[in-house]
Write a protein that holds these residues in place. Sequence first.
Motif, PDB file in Angstrom:
ATOM      1  N   GLN A 180       9.960  12.881  -3.913  1.00  0.00           N
ATOM      2  CA  GLN A 180      10.639  13.748  -3.002  1.00  0.00           C
ATOM      3  C   GLN A 180      11.112  12.715  -1.858  1.00  0.00           C
ATOM      4  O   GLN A 180      10.111  11.913  -1.172  1.00  0.00           O
ATOM      5  CB  GLN A 180       9.848  14.788  -2.507  1.00  0.00           C
ATOM      6  CG  GLN A 180      10.727  15.496  -1.537  1.00  0.00           C
ATOM      7  CD  GLN A 180      10.066  16.913  -0.738  1.00  0.00           C
ATOM      8  OE1 GLN A 180       9.092  16.453   0.090  1.00  0.00           O
ATOM      9  NE2 GLN A 180      10.320  18.042  -1.072  1.00  0.00           N
ATOM     10  N   VAL A 181      12.234  12.882  -1.372  1.00  0.00           N
ATOM     11  CA  VAL A 181      12.648  12.123  -0.040  1.00  0.00           C
ATOM     12  C   VAL A 181      12.831  13.298   1.025  1.00  0.00           C
ATOM     13  O   VAL A 181      13.549  14.313   0.603  1.00  0.00           O
ATOM     14  CB  VAL A 181      13.986  11.331  -0.621  1.00  0.00           C
ATOM     15  CG1 VAL A 181      14.406  10.554   0.799  1.00  0.00           C
ATOM     16  CG2 VAL A 181      13.793  10.157  -1.468  1.00  0.00           C
ATOM     17  N   ILE A 197       0.988  -1.188   0.069  1.00  0.00           N
ATOM     18  CA  ILE A 197      -0.001  -0.035   0.039  1.00  0.00           C
ATOM     19  C   ILE A 197       0.837   1.181  -0.065  1.00  0.00           C
ATOM     20  O   ILE A 197       0.649   2.412  -0.703  1.00  0.00           O
ATOM     21  CB  ILE A 197      -0.997   0.005   1.320  1.00  0.00           C
ATOM     22  CG1 ILE A 197      -1.857  -1.208   1.024  1.00  0.00           C
ATOM     23  CG2 ILE A 197      -1.711   1.217   1.168  1.00  0.00           C
ATOM     24  CD1 ILE A 197      -2.646  -1.243  -0.057  1.00  0.00           C
ATOM     25  N   LEU A 198       1.874   1.290   0.824  1.00  0.00           N
ATOM     26  CA  LEU A 198       2.624   2.339   0.898  1.00  0.00           C
ATOM     27  C   LEU A 198       3.425   2.360  -0.595  1.00  0.00           C
ATOM     28  O   LEU A 198       3.872   3.874  -0.995  1.00  0.00           O
ATOM     29  CB  LEU A 198       3.842   2.085   1.804  1.00  0.00           C
ATOM     30  CG  LEU A 198       3.277   2.239   3.418  1.00  0.00           C
ATOM     31  CD1 LEU A 198       4.404   1.742   4.228  1.00  0.00           C
ATOM     32  CD2 LEU A 198       3.002   3.592   3.683  1.00  0.00           C
ATOM     33  N   LYS A 199       3.874   1.461  -1.299  1.00  0.00           N
ATOM     34  CA  LYS A 199       4.330   1.607  -2.429  1.00  0.00           C
ATOM     35  C   LYS A 199       3.583   2.412  -3.420  1.00  0.00           C
ATOM     36  O   LYS A 199       4.325   3.166  -4.355  1.00  0.00           O
ATOM     37  CB  LYS A 199       4.520   0.232  -3.040  1.00  0.00           C
ATOM     38  CG  LYS A 199       5.256  -0.282  -4.314  1.00  0.00           C
ATOM     39  CD  LYS A 199       5.294  -1.604  -4.713  1.00  0.00           C
ATOM     40  CE  LYS A 199       5.709  -1.741  -6.153  1.00  0.00           C
ATOM     41  NZ  LYS A 199       5.988  -3.155  -6.479  1.00  0.00           N
ATOM     42  N   LEU A 200       2.314   2.510  -3.202  1.00  0.00           N
ATOM     43  CA  LEU A 200       1.357   3.147  -4.186  1.00  0.00           C
ATOM     44  C   LEU A 200       1.697   4.570  -4.164  1.00  0.00           C
ATOM     45  O   LEU A 200       1.339   5.460  -4.993  1.00  0.00           O
ATOM     46  CB  LEU A 200      -0.224   2.781  -3.917  1.00  0.00           C
ATOM     47  CG  LEU A 200      -0.504   1.492  -4.099  1.00  0.00           C
ATOM     48  CD1 LEU A 200      -1.793   1.093  -3.687  1.00  0.00           C
ATOM     49  CD2 LEU A 200      -0.215   0.992  -5.376  1.00  0.00           C
ATOM     50  N   GLU A 201       2.394   5.246  -3.044  1.00  0.00           N
ATOM     51  CA  GLU A 201       2.548   6.451  -3.037  1.00  0.00           C
ATOM     52  C   GLU A 201       4.041   6.994  -3.686  1.00  0.00           C
ATOM     53  O   GLU A 201       4.184   8.273  -3.627  1.00  0.00           O
ATOM     54  CB  GLU A 201       2.941   6.969  -1.300  1.00  0.00           C
ATOM     55  CG  GLU A 201       1.740   6.654  -0.445  1.00  0.00           C
ATOM     56  CD  GLU A 201       0.585   7.600  -0.722  1.00  0.00           C
ATOM     57  OE1 GLU A 201       0.753   8.651  -1.144  1.00  0.00           O
ATOM     58  OE2 GLU A 201      -0.387   7.080  -0.455  1.00  0.00           O
ATOM     59  N   ILE A 202       4.617   6.106  -4.386  1.00  0.00           N
ATOM     60  CA  ILE A 202       5.573   6.257  -4.992  1.00  0.00           C
ATOM     61  C   ILE A 202       5.462   6.317  -6.507  1.00  0.00           C
ATOM     62  O   ILE A 202       4.966   5.394  -6.940  1.00  0.00           O
ATOM     63  CB  ILE A 202       6.787   4.959  -4.595  1.00  0.00           C
ATOM     64  CG1 ILE A 202       7.087   4.922  -3.200  1.00  0.00           C
ATOM     65  CG2 ILE A 202       8.316   5.525  -5.324  1.00  0.00           C
ATOM     66  CD1 ILE A 202       7.879   3.812  -2.673  1.00  0.00           C
ATOM     67  N   LYS A 203       5.819   7.280  -7.164  1.00  0.00           N
ATOM     68  CA  LYS A 203       5.621   7.480  -8.575  1.00  0.00           C
ATOM     69  C   LYS A 203       6.896   6.757  -9.689  1.00  0.00           C
ATOM     70  O   LYS A 203       7.660   7.044  -9.380  1.00  0.00           O
ATOM     71  CB  LYS A 203       5.620   9.041  -8.976  1.00  0.00           C
ATOM     72  CG  LYS A 203       4.589   9.684  -7.915  1.00  0.00           C
ATOM     73  CD  LYS A 203       4.715  11.116  -8.165  1.00  0.00           C
ATOM     74  CE  LYS A 203       4.209  12.183  -7.367  1.00  0.00           C
ATOM     75  NZ  LYS A 203       4.434  13.620  -7.162  1.00  0.00           N
ATOM     76  N   HIS A 207      12.773   7.669   7.479  1.00  0.00           N
ATOM     77  CA  HIS A 207      12.978   8.059   5.872  1.00  0.00           C
ATOM     78  C   HIS A 207      11.302   8.154   5.434  1.00  0.00           C
ATOM     79  O   HIS A 207      10.464   7.514   5.715  1.00  0.00           O
ATOM     80  CB  HIS A 207      13.487   6.770   5.363  1.00  0.00           C
ATOM     81  CG  HIS A 207      14.641   6.471   5.764  1.00  0.00           C
ATOM     82  ND1 HIS A 207      15.341   5.152   5.002  1.00  0.00           N
ATOM     83  CD2 HIS A 207      15.580   7.089   6.308  1.00  0.00           C
ATOM     84  CE1 HIS A 207      16.490   5.413   5.593  1.00  0.00           C
ATOM     85  NE2 HIS A 207      16.713   6.473   6.247  1.00  0.00           N
ATOM     86  N   TYR A 208      10.970   9.532   4.753  1.00  0.00           N
ATOM     87  CA  TYR A 208       9.738   9.952   4.176  1.00  0.00           C
ATOM     88  C   TYR A 208      10.009   9.824   2.701  1.00  0.00           C
ATOM     89  O   TYR A 208      11.008  10.161   2.109  1.00  0.00           O
ATOM     90  CB  TYR A 208       9.404  11.237   4.685  1.00  0.00           C
ATOM     91  CG  TYR A 208       8.852  11.255   6.088  1.00  0.00           C
ATOM     92  CD1 TYR A 208       7.733  11.304   6.378  1.00  0.00           C
ATOM     93  CD2 TYR A 208       9.988  11.598   7.199  1.00  0.00           C
ATOM     94  CE1 TYR A 208       7.204  11.311   7.665  1.00  0.00           C
ATOM     95  CE2 TYR A 208       9.581  11.571   8.482  1.00  0.00           C
ATOM     96  CZ  TYR A 208       8.227  11.519   8.850  1.00  0.00           C
ATOM     97  OH  TYR A 208       7.746  11.651  10.097  1.00  0.00           O
ATOM     98  N   VAL A 209       9.098   9.444   1.948  1.00  0.00           N
ATOM     99  CA  VAL A 209       8.869   9.541   0.602  1.00  0.00           C
ATOM    100  C   VAL A 209       7.762  10.315   0.097  1.00  0.00           C
ATOM    101  O   VAL A 209       6.436   9.537   0.843  1.00  0.00           O
ATOM    102  CB  VAL A 209       8.955   8.154  -0.215  1.00  0.00           C
ATOM    103  CG1 VAL A 209       9.003   8.227  -1.723  1.00  0.00           C
ATOM    104  CG2 VAL A 209      10.564   7.492   0.034  1.00  0.00           C
ATOM    105  N   ASN A 210       7.467  11.332  -0.412  1.00  0.00           N
ATOM    106  CA  ASN A 210       6.204  11.990  -0.796  1.00  0.00           C
ATOM    107  C   ASN A 210       5.505  12.346   0.420  1.00  0.00           C
ATOM    108  O   ASN A 210       4.372  12.113   0.333  1.00  0.00           O
ATOM    109  CB  ASN A 210       5.636  11.381  -2.027  1.00  0.00           C
ATOM    110  CG  ASN A 210       6.349  11.097  -3.164  1.00  0.00           C
ATOM    111  OD1 ASN A 210       7.344  11.998  -3.374  1.00  0.00           O
ATOM    112  ND2 ASN A 210       6.216  10.066  -3.815  1.00  0.00           N
TER     113      ASN A 210
END
Length: 268
Positions: free
Chosen positions: A210-211, A198-204, A222-225
Amino acid sequence: MNRTRLRANNILNAGLMYVLLCNFLFFEVNAQQPENNNEIPFSENDEGFLPIFDGKTLTDWIGDPTYWRVENGNLVGEITPETILKTNSFIIWQGDQPTDFELKLEYRISEAGNSGINYRSELIADVPFALRGYQADIDGKNRYTGQNYEERKRTTLAYRGEKVIIENKDSVVDLKSNIEKNCWQIREVLESLGNSDILKLEIKNGEWNQVHLIIKGNRLQHYVNDVLMSDVIDADLINQAFSGYLGVQVHVGPPMKVEYRNILLKKL
């Protein structure tokens, strides 16, 4: 010429003058814009952040020019069929070795790409342009993006979606005997941050992401988007690190390309 025709000509001339003036102002404004697309205005959330990559040169960065260059305002790492790597290669920031800090940047990576952002890392004496230490993992297929992987040391500390404490041992730890399936075994998962898929869906995929790293004391987030992907509390007194080099990586494997831009650092 009658008055009606004269009035029409005056209106036409005025219209032409207006169009010419608008075009002049348009080109004047655009001529004043910075050529470097790396120069973006700071937002309120960027207060205290300073750029450590100027988007034009590799000033304060050192890496193998076979793999690293500046292109279109971006820091580019690329492996071609003619330059296949035997060991992972980093470009390393020489400006400082920060302890507590926040780092923001944007990245874009090819589907076959494998990269990462190393921090609080040490140089490897007998391997050029190599780092050993914490890494915010990044890959084009997003199998690993967001996790905390310790390069050349304890391997995976937290998978995406985990908040973890790395437990302490009183004696020196034999690293190899405590690694299984590329994951450090002396750790406890404290809670879930969400399902990894589910978290993977936040990555384009194939686009800019953005990291945001928040590194303070022995806590590594560690944050992504703007989504928290992994959270590590490193209580391992033998292997934890509180300062070291920053760098970004091209990984052993097939031809790939990774781009970084808007690299901003805030010391805490």
